[in-house]
Design a protein around this motif. Structure first.
Motif, PDB file in Angstrom:
ATOM      1  N   PHE A 120      22.369   9.527  16.606  1.00 31.06           N
ATOM      2  CA  PHE A 120      23.777   9.809  16.322  1.00 31.06           C
ATOM      3  C   PHE A 120      24.005  11.201  15.733  1.00 31.06           C
ATOM      4  O   PHE A 120      25.015  11.848  16.067  1.00 31.06           O
ATOM      5  CB  PHE A 120      24.348   8.703  15.432  1.00 31.06           C
ATOM      6  N   PRO A 121      23.100  11.716  14.893  1.00 34.87           N
ATOM      7  CA  PRO A 121      23.251  13.123  14.492  1.00 34.87           C
ATOM      8  C   PRO A 121      23.184  14.091  15.673  1.00 34.87           C
ATOM      9  O   PRO A 121      23.934  15.067  15.721  1.00 34.87           O
ATOM     10  CB  PRO A 121      22.070  13.326  13.530  1.00 34.87           C
ATOM     11  N   ILE A 122      22.283  13.823  16.639  1.00 36.76           N
ATOM     12  CA  ILE A 122      22.208  14.684  17.822  1.00 36.76           C
ATOM     13  C   ILE A 122      23.508  14.622  18.611  1.00 36.76           C
ATOM     14  O   ILE A 122      24.049  15.653  19.036  1.00 36.76           O
ATOM     15  CB  ILE A 122      21.020  14.272  18.715  1.00 36.76           C
ATOM     16  N   LEU A 123      24.029  13.417  18.798  1.00 38.94           N
ATOM     17  CA  LEU A 123      25.292  13.261  19.520  1.00 38.94           C
ATOM     18  C   LEU A 123      26.418  14.036  18.839  1.00 38.94           C
ATOM     19  O   LEU A 123      27.207  14.718  19.497  1.00 38.94           O
ATOM     20  CB  LEU A 123      25.662  11.782  19.612  1.00 38.94           C
ATOM     21  N   LEU A 124      26.487  13.928  17.519  1.00 38.63           N
ATOM     22  CA  LEU A 124      27.537  14.630  16.771  1.00 38.63           C
ATOM     23  C   LEU A 124      27.358  16.138  16.904  1.00 38.63           C
ATOM     24  O   LEU A 124      28.335  16.871  17.093  1.00 38.63           O
ATOM     25  CB  LEU A 124      27.494  14.210  15.302  1.00 38.63           C
ATOM     26  N   GLY A 125      26.114  16.602  16.809  1.00 40.11           N
ATOM     27  CA  GLY A 125      25.859  18.030  16.936  1.00 40.11           C
ATOM     28  C   GLY A 125      26.232  18.562  18.311  1.00 40.11           C
ATOM     29  O   GLY A 125      26.840  19.631  18.428  1.00 40.11           O
ATOM     30  N   ILE A 126      25.865  17.825  19.361  1.00 38.62           N
ATOM     31  CA  ILE A 126      26.227  18.244  20.721  1.00 38.62           C
ATOM     32  C   ILE A 126      27.743  18.289  20.878  1.00 38.62           C
ATOM     33  O   ILE A 126      28.298  19.208  21.487  1.00 38.62           O
ATOM     34  CB  ILE A 126      25.604  17.301  21.764  1.00 38.62           C
ATOM     35  N   PHE A 127      28.420  17.291  20.325  1.00 39.32           N
ATOM     36  CA  PHE A 127      29.881  17.217  20.437  1.00 39.32           C
ATOM     37  C   PHE A 127      30.539  18.457  19.825  1.00 39.32           C
ATOM     38  O   PHE A 127      31.405  19.090  20.447  1.00 39.32           O
ATOM     39  CB  PHE A 127      30.391  15.951  19.748  1.00 39.32           C
ATOM     40  N   ILE A 128      30.131  18.809  18.609  1.00 43.83           N
ATOM     41  CA  ILE A 128      30.707  19.978  17.940  1.00 43.83           C
ATOM     42  C   ILE A 128      30.387  21.243  18.720  1.00 43.83           C
ATOM     43  O   ILE A 128      31.239  22.119  18.914  1.00 43.83           O
ATOM     44  CB  ILE A 128      30.198  20.086  16.496  1.00 43.83           C
ATOM     45  N   GLY A 129      29.152  21.354  19.200  1.00 40.40           N
ATOM     46  CA  GLY A 129      28.765  22.524  19.978  1.00 40.40           C
ATOM     47  C   GLY A 129      29.548  22.657  21.266  1.00 40.40           C
ATOM     48  O   GLY A 129      29.922  23.763  21.671  1.00 40.40           O
ATOM     49  N   ARG A 130      29.823  21.523  21.910  1.00 38.61           N
ATOM     50  CA  ARG A 130      30.569  21.561  23.175  1.00 38.61           C
ATOM     51  C   ARG A 130      32.033  21.968  22.957  1.00 38.61           C
ATOM     52  O   ARG A 130      32.657  22.525  23.859  1.00 38.61           O
ATOM     53  CB  ARG A 130      30.500  20.197  23.857  1.00 38.61           C
ATOM     54  N   ILE A 131      32.580  21.690  21.791  1.00 38.79           N
ATOM     55  CA  ILE A 131      33.927  22.196  21.495  1.00 38.79           C
ATOM     56  C   ILE A 131      33.908  23.718  21.544  1.00 38.79           C
ATOM     57  O   ILE A 131      34.808  24.359  22.100  1.00 38.79           O
ATOM     58  CB  ILE A 131      34.403  21.699  20.118  1.00 38.79           C
ATOM     59  N   GLY A 132      32.850  24.300  20.973  1.00 39.52           N
ATOM     60  CA  GLY A 132      32.707  25.750  21.013  1.00 39.52           C
ATOM     61  C   GLY A 132      32.559  26.268  22.430  1.00 39.52           C
ATOM     62  O   GLY A 132      33.125  27.309  22.783  1.00 39.52           O
ATOM     63  N   CYS A 133      31.802  25.548  23.260  1.00 43.07           N
ATOM     64  CA  CYS A 133      31.643  25.949  24.667  1.00 43.07           C
ATOM     65  C   CYS A 133      32.989  25.927  25.389  1.00 43.07           C
ATOM     66  O   CYS A 133      33.317  26.847  26.155  1.00 43.07           O
ATOM     67  CB  CYS A 133      30.661  25.012  25.363  1.00 43.07           C
ATOM     68  N   PHE A 134      33.766  24.874  25.151  1.00 43.95           N
ATOM     69  CA  PHE A 134      35.066  24.756  25.814  1.00 43.95           C
ATOM     70  C   PHE A 134      36.003  25.884  25.385  1.00 43.95           C
ATOM     71  O   PHE A 134      36.673  26.509  26.221  1.00 43.95           O
ATOM     72  CB  PHE A 134      35.693  23.401  25.484  1.00 43.95           C
ATOM     73  N   LEU A 135      36.030  26.175  24.073  1.00 51.15           N
ATOM     74  CA  LEU A 135      36.925  27.221  23.568  1.00 51.15           C
ATOM     75  C   LEU A 135      36.483  28.605  24.016  1.00 51.15           C
ATOM     76  O   LEU A 135      37.290  29.535  24.037  1.00 51.15           O
ATOM     77  CB  LEU A 135      36.979  27.158  22.039  1.00 51.15           C
ATOM     78  N   SER A 136      35.219  28.760  24.390  1.00 51.38           N
ATOM     79  CA  SER A 136      34.713  30.062  24.846  1.00 51.38           C
ATOM     80  C   SER A 136      35.026  30.319  26.313  1.00 51.38           C
ATOM     81  O   SER A 136      34.886  31.454  26.788  1.00 51.38           O
ATOM     82  CB  SER A 136      33.196  30.146  24.623  1.00 51.38           C
ATOM     83  N   GLY A 137      35.424  29.282  27.050  1.00 51.89           N
ATOM     84  CA  GLY A 137      35.805  29.451  28.443  1.00 51.89           C
ATOM     85  C   GLY A 137      34.687  30.017  29.291  1.00 51.89           C
ATOM     86  O   GLY A 137      33.540  29.582  29.204  1.00 51.89           O
ATOM     87  N   VAL A 138      35.012  31.029  30.099  1.00 49.49           N
ATOM     88  CA  VAL A 138      34.033  31.604  31.024  1.00 49.49           C
ATOM     89  C   VAL A 138      33.040  32.530  30.319  1.00 49.49           C
ATOM     90  O   VAL A 138      32.135  33.068  30.957  1.00 49.49           O
ATOM     91  CB  VAL A 138      34.735  32.378  32.160  1.00 49.49           C
ATOM     92  N   LYS A 139      33.185  32.716  29.021  1.00 49.47           N
ATOM     93  CA  LYS A 139      32.219  33.537  28.292  1.00 49.47           C
ATOM     94  C   LYS A 139      30.927  32.773  28.005  1.00 49.47           C
ATOM     95  O   LYS A 139      29.949  33.363  27.561  1.00 49.47           O
ATOM     96  CB  LYS A 139      32.835  34.055  26.989  1.00 49.47           C
ATOM     97  N   GLU A 140      30.962  31.483  28.199  1.00 47.83           N
ATOM     98  CA  GLU A 140      29.764  30.661  28.079  1.00 47.83           C
ATOM     99  C   GLU A 140      29.527  29.985  29.429  1.00 47.83           C
ATOM    100  O   GLU A 140      30.455  29.435  30.020  1.00 47.83           O
ATOM    101  CB  GLU A 140      29.924  29.596  26.990  1.00 47.83           C
ATOM    102  N   PHE A 141      28.262  29.980  29.900  1.00 53.31           N
ATOM    103  CA  PHE A 141      27.996  29.426  31.223  1.00 53.31           C
ATOM    104  C   PHE A 141      27.915  27.897  31.155  1.00 53.31           C
ATOM    105  O   PHE A 141      26.890  27.283  31.406  1.00 53.31           O
ATOM    106  CB  PHE A 141      26.709  29.993  31.807  1.00 53.31           C
ATOM    107  N   THR A 142      29.035  27.302  30.768  1.00 51.09           N
ATOM    108  CA  THR A 142      29.157  25.844  30.771  1.00 51.09           C
ATOM    109  C   THR A 142      30.409  25.427  31.540  1.00 51.09           C
ATOM    110  O   THR A 142      30.763  24.253  31.549  1.00 51.09           O
ATOM    111  CB  THR A 142      29.252  25.303  29.327  1.00 51.09           C
ATOM    112  N   TYR A 143      31.059  26.397  32.166  1.00 48.76           N
ATOM    113  CA  TYR A 143      32.285  26.108  32.914  1.00 48.76           C
ATOM    114  C   TYR A 143      31.929  25.590  34.300  1.00 48.76           C
ATOM    115  O   TYR A 143      30.781  25.655  34.747  1.00 48.76           O
ATOM    116  CB  TYR A 143      33.162  27.361  33.011  1.00 48.76           C
ATOM    117  N   GLY A 144      32.943  25.070  34.991  1.00 49.74           N
ATOM    118  CA  GLY A 144      32.716  24.466  36.289  1.00 49.74           C
ATOM    119  C   GLY A 144      33.158  25.333  37.449  1.00 49.74           C
ATOM    120  O   GLY A 144      33.664  26.450  37.276  1.00 49.74           O
TER     121      GLY A 144
END
Length: 247
Positions: A120-144
């Motif tokens: 559950f700590p890993i899940l929480l950490g990934i969740f918070i990190g993915r918010i950052g990925c989403f807010l970074s848009g195309v500046k992070e290679f996590t977009y579709g």
């Protein structure tokens, strides 16, 4: 709110992804400490510390290595080398951390499963990190990839793309709830919860990779997808045992 989201505080541009990444590490670790304090841990404090160290080293190496393999034929210029050194992926971190833990346990002679407390700590950490990925848009290679579906969003380059980070956020919420239910209702052996988490998350990432504009493929699969297959093979005994029990 415009994406990429780049707040300015006291005249300085804030890298929101980096801030949330560090915040994810901090909050996830504090959550882990809380869970360990309120649970019965059969692993001693010194051995648990060795396991965490093994996980950290394995995650560091794995995240960078798999990040490099996402585009191994990049031009080796000075600028690209600096970018590659900063390239990392949670998938490599998870699998590298898993191998690091297993090596650490073998070295110290620890035989008990240690992963459940990290789930559950890993899940929480990934969740918070993915918010950052989403807010970074195309500046992070996590977009579709580009899409004409109703889910398409402008992530900063004027094109409608699959917001894959947003998809993952919804999946992580569902996975968190499912694993909590499984933990309370199912009869699980020590270590089973972590295995279910790894298989579920790697399964999701295998599927979501088809929506990303990857540039390097082997047999039609990206580097991340190949790692997902390796993870499933790693847990093949567990998978076959659960299928057998279900029958």
């Amino acid at each position: 709110m415009q994406i990429p989201f780049e707040p300015v505080i006291l005249g300085y541009n804030i890298n929101i992804h980096l801030v949330l990444e560090y915040l994810a590490f901090f909050i996830a670790f504090r959550y882990y400490v809380y869970l360990r304090k309120h649970s019965i841990d059969v692993i001693s404090g010194s051995n648990r510390l060795s396991i965490i160290l093994g996980a950290a080293i394995g995650a560091l190496i794995g995240s960078r290595l798999v990040g490099l393999l996402e585009n191994p034929f990049v031009n080796w210029t000075q600028a690209n080398i600096l970018n590659l050194l900063n390239t990392k992926t949670i998938m490599g971190g998870l699998f590298g951390g898993l191998l690091g833990v297993e090596l650490a346990k073998k070295y110290i002679g620890e035989t008990h499963s240690s992963g459940d407390l990290f789930v559950f700590p890993i899940l929480l950490g990934i969740f918070i990190g993915r918010i950052g990925c989403f807010l970074s848009g195309v500046k992070e290679f996590t977009y579709g990839k580009e899409t004409s579906s109703i889910f398409g969003m402008n992530l900063g380059d004027g094109l409608l793309r699959h917001p894959t980070s947003l998809y993952e956020l919804f999946f992580l919420i569902l996975l968190f709830v499912f694993l909590k239910y499984l933990q309370k209702k199912a009869t699980l052996k020590n270590g089973d919860l972590f295995k279910v988490f790894m298989l579920s998350y790697f399964g999701f990432r295998f599927c979501i990779e088809f929506l990303k504009p990857n540039v390097f493929y082997v047999l039609g699969l990206s580097s991340i997808q190949i790692l997902c297959v390796i993870c499933w093979l790693y847990y093949y005994k567990f998978i076959f045992q659960k299928i057998k029990n279900a029958r």
